[in-house]
Design a protein around this motif. Structure first.
Motif, PDB file in Angstrom:
ATOM      1  N   LYS A  13       0.591   2.160   3.496  1.00 38.98           N
ATOM      2  CA  LYS A  13       0.968   0.968   2.727  1.00 38.98           C
ATOM      3  C   LYS A  13       0.569   1.152   1.260  1.00 38.98           C
ATOM      4  CE  LYS A  13      -0.293  -3.885   2.130  1.00 38.98           C
ATOM      5  NZ  LYS A  13      -1.152  -4.991   2.608  1.00 38.98           N
TER       6      LYS A  13
ATOM      7  N   ASP B 297       1.952  -1.412  -1.312  1.00 37.26           N
ATOM      8  CA  ASP B 297       1.765  -2.822  -1.633  1.00 37.26           C
ATOM      9  C   ASP B 297       2.478  -3.633  -0.547  1.00 37.26           C
ATOM     10  OD1 ASP B 297       4.517  -2.812  -2.317  1.00 37.26           O
ATOM     11  OD2 ASP B 297       4.033  -2.250  -4.371  1.00 37.26           O
ATOM     12  N   ASP B 298       2.650  -4.917  -0.776  1.00 34.44           N
ATOM     13  CA  ASP B 298       3.204  -5.785   0.258  1.00 34.44           C
ATOM     14  C   ASP B 298       4.605  -5.386   0.684  1.00 34.44           C
ATOM     15  OD1 ASP B 298       0.880  -7.181   0.191  1.00 34.44           O
ATOM     16  OD2 ASP B 298       1.637  -8.801  -1.086  1.00 34.44           O
TER      17      ASP B 298
ATOM     18  N   GLU C 232      -6.104   4.044  -3.587  1.00 34.34           N
ATOM     19  CA  GLU C 232      -5.690   3.692  -4.953  1.00 34.34           C
ATOM     20  C   GLU C 232      -4.521   4.557  -5.426  1.00 34.34           C
ATOM     21  OE1 GLU C 232      -9.118   3.954  -7.390  1.00 34.34           O
ATOM     22  OE2 GLU C 232     -10.178   2.285  -6.410  1.00 34.34           O
ATOM     23  N   ASP C 233      -3.479   4.622  -4.635  1.00 37.69           N
ATOM     24  CA  ASP C 233      -2.259   5.364  -4.948  1.00 37.69           C
ATOM     25  C   ASP C 233      -2.465   6.872  -4.991  1.00 37.69           C
ATOM     26  OD1 ASP C 233      -0.970   2.932  -5.105  1.00 37.69           O
ATOM     27  OD2 ASP C 233      -1.129   2.809  -7.287  1.00 37.69           O
TER      28      ASP C 233
END
Length: 818
Positions: free
Chosen positions: A120, A122-123, A175-176
């Motif tokens: 995941k 973001d949403d 964090e990406d």
């Protein structure tokens, strides 16, 4: 030969002793309940033509379970996974598949796109990677308004996803930044632990760092929160590899835990674009009765609000397949920190200029401590980044990545040890019981498709139940859970299944409900049934639960079991059905209030009841079956069945080989409908050997077997003597021309020339006609007839008479070529 026999006997004794010790250690690890495959509480999802449902992502925020399979990603309803919300198909182009096939891979299995990464972002966005026919590729995927969409901006997946679809690997998104442990080449021979970001880092390609590893699991622990030392967050990696520190004649696998700091930027000169904080240590999980190395198979991190209370649960199996043992060990955050922050290092030492041996490093350790994150102590020295670390510290950690100390489990012993099908995956849920204490419930997948639900009560191993998830059996390849929904999700090669944490209705009585020691269930006195503790409508004062001790003394008395009347005809066999309340319970039978002596050959007991042989009038009476289960040193009996056994009053019935039978759910009294004799009812568990339980019958069978073997031996000896395969020392063979025999030490050594005529019949003549002088003269061949002799040699051969009987020629096929 005697030495080999003695060695075999010694090995047998050792194995028997080992099995006895193992039985003692895993005695309490028998699942209390065994639930076979059924669809009542298990929901299933599968799509024809798609396989390998091995990647799952739980999104509780949108009530969706994402499943990665071969060439497909599914969005399923978490409440009921049989309801498919959306699907994205990601197939391999024909050109890629041909390229993969040309490199020697299988077109139908390996040269496909296996989804191995689902994270995941973001949403509404996720990161997905697939093997893509041994050309790993990654992309972004969106989920909006119930629709999955795979974006076309594909990225190179090397270092993010494995080439081989069946190779274990691990990854986590922080964090990406994608941290991944996988092989970064087509052959799978270059393993690496990589951070894929703008400032990418990786491990050194050295055996001391990673030596033929098998990556298992990866996750991050936020150790920076409320940390007085100003420490950094860390990413932990679990794997197994070939040991470099042991001098062993064969490859020895060991379990490892490694960690790196999230803020690591690499070194300025030494270890450029390499980890400066990579350290690893051995992960120990041993069974006290065994001296065997266990290898980690899966890990689950049970996180808490305070990161110091984080616990790592791991499943282990032996390196070799000789033992069918599996274990679960738990490791505390404190023990892991102590090894990496305060433990000694191992150092390679060259022995005799060729062999390298690893020993504990006892020299001076550079400052700052090699492998440590940048903390307050380092900042006080003016070191704010790993790029500022001195070369002496970096060179040390480059050459000494292995710690001398090992990480040991909580309590120095496993949480669970079980014999049988091997453990494959594990997830853990923490729940507070009615006594206010938290309990860690372990859900463990096995290679034969079962899910074990187990709890450890202060060192006591207890398996609440085992549930068969797949029929036919398949290994559990992936396992995840949702504590919010109270559901476990398991993936196999052909499907995904969903099972609730507990099905309380399986426990039909208060005694059964409380003795299950299930933290999710309690007996509700108001409704007289076993209910879920999460049910808000239940009054806590009406609930009975004893998870820690299994104390069922508070359960109300049960009403009496209705007695079933059974009639019999003397001389027949009769079966009385009764099953124990659980796998841990034992059956106890009484006749008119007195215990039945089960050693009596008249009775045979099994899991389904008791079988009475040759019933007589003296066997009539009241039979009662009790299921007796022990918990915390106390026994809890529960009456399961009661029978009133009476002789049949009617006459004229044919009693030959008849058994009186009656359905367990009906009642019949003497004088009612007469029972027609039927063939004997024999349960599946009954073995006919029980009919030979007395010593006289055993002796009789033994004598019969000895007699048969003796007859076979006599027949074999007679046949060999008749065929002259064995010599007769006291009898001389009858011969027509004794003067032609040449005896040497009592053995006939005369050689015959055997020839075949035009009809295919043989003619044999001795080559010796002068026994005294031993001169060899062939009376059939003259010296002046060379042509005839040559033809005769082509159609004849010479064989010693001691190896040839006249009768032996009748077995030669006339059409065979000799």
């Amino acid at each position: 030969m005697f030495g080999n026999t003695a060695l075999a006997a010694l090995l047998c004794l050792l194995l028997c002793g080992l099995n006895r010790r193992l039985d003692a250690s895993v005695l309490n690890c028998i699942p209390r309940k065994s639930v076979l495959h059924q669809n009542g509480s298990i929901k299933t999802f599968k799509e024809e033509g798609f396989f390998n449902y091995s990647t799952m992502l739980v999104r509780e925020d949108i009530n969706t379970l994402f499943v990665g399979a071969r060439e497909a990603v599914y969005a399923l309803n978490m409440e009921d996974i049989s309801e498919k919300i959306s699907t994205v198909y990601w197939t391999v182009p024909d050109s890629k598949q041909r390229e993969c096939t040309n490199k020697g891979k299988n077109k139908d299995t390996e040269c496909r796109n296996y989804i191995r990464t689902l994270h995941k972002i973001d949403d509404a966005k996720m990161y997905v990677c697939g093997t893509n026919a041994f050309s790993p590729t990654c992309a972004y995927m969106t989920f909006n308004k119930g629709q999955l969409l795979l974006e076309n901006n594909f990225e190179e997946g090397k270092g993010k996803c494995p080439f081989d679809p069946f190779q274990r690997y691990a990854s986590v998104l922080v964090e990406d930044h994608l941290y991944a442990a996988t092989s970064i080449n087509f052959l799978g021979s270059e393993p690496a632990f990589i951070r894929n970001s703008g400032n990418s880092l990786r491990t050194e390609f050295k055996a001391s760092w990673l030596n033929e590893p098998n990556f298992i699991y990866m996750d991050m622990v936020e150790e920076r929160q409320n940390n007085a030392d100003g420490d950094d967050d860390k990413v932990y990696l679990f794997f197994s590899e070939t040991a470099v520190e042991y001098d062993f004649y064969n490859k020895l696998l060991v379990s490892r835990i490694a960690r790196v700091c999230k803020g690591d930027l690499g070194g300025q000169r030494t270890l450029q674009k390499k980890w400066t904080t990579f350290l690893k240590a051995s992960l120990v999980c041993s069974v006290p009765e065994l001296n065997v190395q266990l290898i980690v198979q899966d890990v689950f991190v049970l996180k808490s609000e305070d990161w110091r209370e984080t616990i790592f649960y791991a499943v282990f199996i032996p390196q070799s397949g000789a033992l069918d043992i599996s274990a679960v060990c738990a490791y505390s955050m404190t023990a892991i920190q102590n090894v990496f922050s305060e433990g000694k290092y191992k150092a390679p030492v060259t022995v005799e200029s060729s062999h390298v041996k690893w020993v504990m490093y006892s020299g001076e350790v550079p400052v700052p401590r090699p492998g440590a994150c940048i903390n307050n102590q380092a900042r006080a020295m003016g070191i704010n980044r790993s790029l500022d670390l001195p070369d002496k510290t970096l060179q040390f950690v480059r050459d000494h990545p292995l710690m001398d100390d090992s990480v040991t489990p909580i309590g120095s012993q496993p949480r669970l040890v079980k014999r049988g099908s091997r453990f494959s995956r594990i997830v853990v849920d923490r729940i507070a019981a009615l006594d206010g204490k938290p309990y860690d419930v372990m859900f463990i997948g096995t290679e034969n498709g079962f899910l074990q639900k187990a709890v450890n009560f202060d060192g006591e191993m207890f398996i609440i139940e085992e549930v068969q998830l797949f029929q036919p059996p398949e290994p559990v390849q992936s396992l995840t859970l949702s504590s919010k929904k109270g559901q476990v999700y398991a993936g196999s090669p052909s499907r995904v299944v969903q099972m609730p944490f507990s099905v309380c209705r399986r426990y039909e009585t208060c005694l059964d409900c409380v003795l299950a020691r299930d933290p999710y269930c309690a007996w509700d006195l108001a409704v007289n049934r076993c209910a879920a503790t999460a049910d808000r409508t239940a009054d806590p004062q009406n609930l009975i639960q004893s998870v820690g001790k299994g104390d069922a003394s508070s359960c109300p008395e049960l009403r009496n079991i209705k007695t079933k009347t059974r009639t019999f005809i003397p001389g027949n066999n009769i079966q009385l059905k009764c099953s124990p309340i659980s796998n841990l319970a034992q059956i106890h039978w009484t006749l008119n209030g007195s215990s039945i002596q089960l050693r009596n050959p008249k009775y045979y007991t099994y899991n389904g009841g008791i079988l009475l042989f040759n019933v007589s009038v003296a066997d009539a009476g009241q039979y009662t079956c009790q299921s007796v289960e022990q918990a915390n040193g106390k026994q809890y009996p529960l009456t399961m069945a009661a029978y009133n056994l009476q002789p049949e009053q009617s006459q004229g019935q044919n009693t030959a080989n008849a058994v009186t039978t009656q359905s367990p759910g009906t009642t019949q009294s003497p004088g009612n409908t007469r029972l027609t004799p039927t063939p004997p009812i024999v349960p599946d568990e009954w073995n006919p050997k029980i009919m030979l339980q007395t010593d006289d019958k055993r002796v009789l069978v033994f004598q019969i077997l000895v007699g048969i073997l003796a007859c076979l031996l006599v027949c074999l000896l007679t046949w060999n003597l008749y065929k002259r395969h064995l010599p007769l020392p006291c009898v001389k063979p009858k011969v027509k021309e004794p003067s032609r025999k040449v005896p040497i030490d009592g053995v006939d050594t005369t050689a015959y020339q055997v020839s075949f005529n035009a009809r295919g019949h043989f003619e044999a003549s001795p080559l010796v006609n002068n026994c005294q002088t031993g001169t060899t003269v062939n009376s059939r061949i003259t010296n002046n007839n060379n042509a005839a002799r040559q033809r005769k040699d082509l159609d004849s051969f010479i064989i010693p008479s001691m190896l040839l009987g006249v009768d032996d020629f009748k077995y030669i096929d006339e059409e065979s070529e000799i």
